[in-house]
Every structure is written in C-alpha cells, then in structure tokens.
Design an enzyme around this catalytic site. Structure first.
Site, PDB file in Angstrom:
ATOM      1  N   LYS A 120       0.861  -1.552  -0.091  1.00  0.00           N
ATOM      2  CA  LYS A 120      -0.486   0.236  -0.009  1.00  0.00           C
ATOM      3  C   LYS A 120       0.765   0.890   0.163  1.00  0.00           C
ATOM      4  O   LYS A 120       0.769   2.409  -0.615  1.00  0.00           O
ATOM      5  CB  LYS A 120      -0.401   0.168   1.364  1.00  0.00           C
ATOM      6  CG  LYS A 120      -2.149   1.499   1.545  1.00  0.00           C
ATOM      7  CD  LYS A 120      -2.488   1.848   2.356  1.00  0.00           C
ATOM      8  CE  LYS A 120      -1.291   2.707   2.857  1.00  0.00           C
ATOM      9  NZ  LYS A 120      -1.544   3.286   4.053  1.00  0.00           N
ATOM     10  N   ASP A 138      -6.583   0.926   1.209  1.00  0.00           N
ATOM     11  CA  ASP A 138      -5.941   0.635   2.564  1.00  0.00           C
ATOM     12  C   ASP A 138      -7.305   0.082   3.241  1.00  0.00           C
ATOM     13  O   ASP A 138      -8.279  -0.299   2.760  1.00  0.00           O
ATOM     14  CB  ASP A 138      -5.869   2.162   3.508  1.00  0.00           C
ATOM     15  CG  ASP A 138      -7.191   3.070   2.823  1.00  0.00           C
ATOM     16  OD1 ASP A 138      -8.099   2.789   2.056  1.00  0.00           O
ATOM     17  OD2 ASP A 138      -7.338   4.215   3.582  1.00  0.00           O
TER      18      ASP A 138
END
Ligand code: SF4
Length: 210
Positions: A120, A138
């Site tokens: 991420k 996320d």
C-alpha cells in the site's frame, strides 16, 4: 461488473469529492514517504500534527540520520507503534542515503525493499509522489470496493488488482482518494450513512462485511 456501473461510481464520486488529493501534508517525496510510514494505524490528522514540527527539520534522509532514532522517537511518540516507525524510518534513511543518493526510488519493486514499506505504501509513493498509475488499497478502499461489489478479493492486493482491471489507469489515483473520502465520510466501517449514499442499488454490505 458492467462498464455502466463503473462509470456511474466514478462519476458520482467525482461529484461528491471534486478535489482528489491526499490529506497528508508534505513538501517533497521523501517527506511523503515519511508521512505514509507514520500513518500506519494513525489518522492523517495525527500524522499532520507531528509532521508540522518534524518537517521543519527533516527534508531529506540525511536530516533524519542527523536527528537520530532517539530524538525521532521522541518527536513521534504521540503516534501508535512509534518505536517501530522510528526504527524503520532511520533504516530507510540509511538505505536511501547509501544506495540511492538520498533520493526515493520510483519503482514499486525498489520501494518494497525498504523496511516498513508494504504494497500500500509503495503504491501511494508511486501514484501520489511520482504521478504514475497506481491503485493503493487501504482499509477504506478495501471495505468500500467490496461493499460496492467492485471486488470480492480478500486481500488489499487482490482488491487493487480487481480495481485496476475495472478502471482506466489515468483514473486510478484520483479514485483511490475518492474511495477513501467516501469510506471516511459516508460508507463508514461502523454505522455507514446509507441515507445519503448514491449507490444503494450496488450495495453488497451484507455479503462483503463477513
Ligand atoms: S448503502 Fe451504505 S453500506 Fe452500502 S455502499 Fe452505500 S453507504 Fe456503504
């Protein structure tokens, strides 16, 4: 998944959140990397409060090395996991200083080699920092994408893969920001504001929240 549905989701999100950008404050890509590492299990607001002072002194990896792990820990101690984050940031600064002439690499694979940098974070640096196509996932993007039936994947990497197949690359990073805003303000984890949601016909909350 139909093109019509994807188009409607993208268009409605753009109407709801015309300005698509990260809420983290930074002035260069190294500061963005520091802020994203600090943001694990902390809110953007908490991180901005810390970096407001930290970034007066830290503009490049050398500055973090000059500051040292102990002082860095002290400055970020209001954030969760601060000891871990300080340790990783010092190691990152050492690697960038030694192997990359103090620059943040723009490749996903190189970023993943840095301590504390997962997929991420790497996608955020590539997309937000270097303006290259990337779709970071996320906790908000993960939940919302599954609730809207955009993905059934059970990992953030799987959801990112699915979203990249559905939407054109030039829309990825803006959509990432807008899905986060939608998840923070409307499709919240607990008690989503379904009464103002523009996508009731797509909602798969019951199946996806298991
Ligand atoms: S109807 Fe509610 S749970 Fe479903 S997508 Fe909209 S806000 Fe989220």
């Amino acid at each position: 998944m139909t093109g019509k549905k994807a188009h409607k989701i993208a268009a409605e999100l753009e109407k709801l959140f015309p300005v698509a950008k990260t809420e983290l404050n930074f002035q260069n890509i190294f500061q963005l990397l520091v802020a994203v590492v600090l943001s694990a299990q902390s809110t953007d607001r908490q991180v901005n409060k810390v970096t407001e002072k930290l970034f007066l002194f830290v503009k490049e990896p050398r500055d973090l090395l000059d500051m040292g792990e102990e002082e860095l820990s002290r400055q970020i101690r209001s954030l969760g996991l601060y000891r871990n984050k300080a340790r990783n940031l010092i190691k990152i600064a050492e690697i960038l200083d030694r192997e990359y002439h103090g620059q943040v690499p723009d490749s996903f694979a190189e970023l993943l080699k840095l301590p504390g940098v997962g997929p991420k974070t790497a996608e955020v640096i590539v997309g937000v920092g270097f303006n290259k196509p990337s779709f970071p996932v996320d906790t908000h993007v993960f939940r919302v994408a599954r609730r809207l039936g955009l993905s059934k994947a059970r990992t953030p990497e799987g959801v990112s893969f699915d979203l990249k197949k559905i939407f054109p690359p030039n829309s990825w990073i803006d959509l990432h920001h807008r899905l986060i805003f939608f998840g923070r303000r409307i499709c919240k984890a607990q008690k989503p504001s379904c009464n103002i949601c523009p996508f009731p016909e797509f909602c798969q909350k019951e199946e996806s929240d298991v």
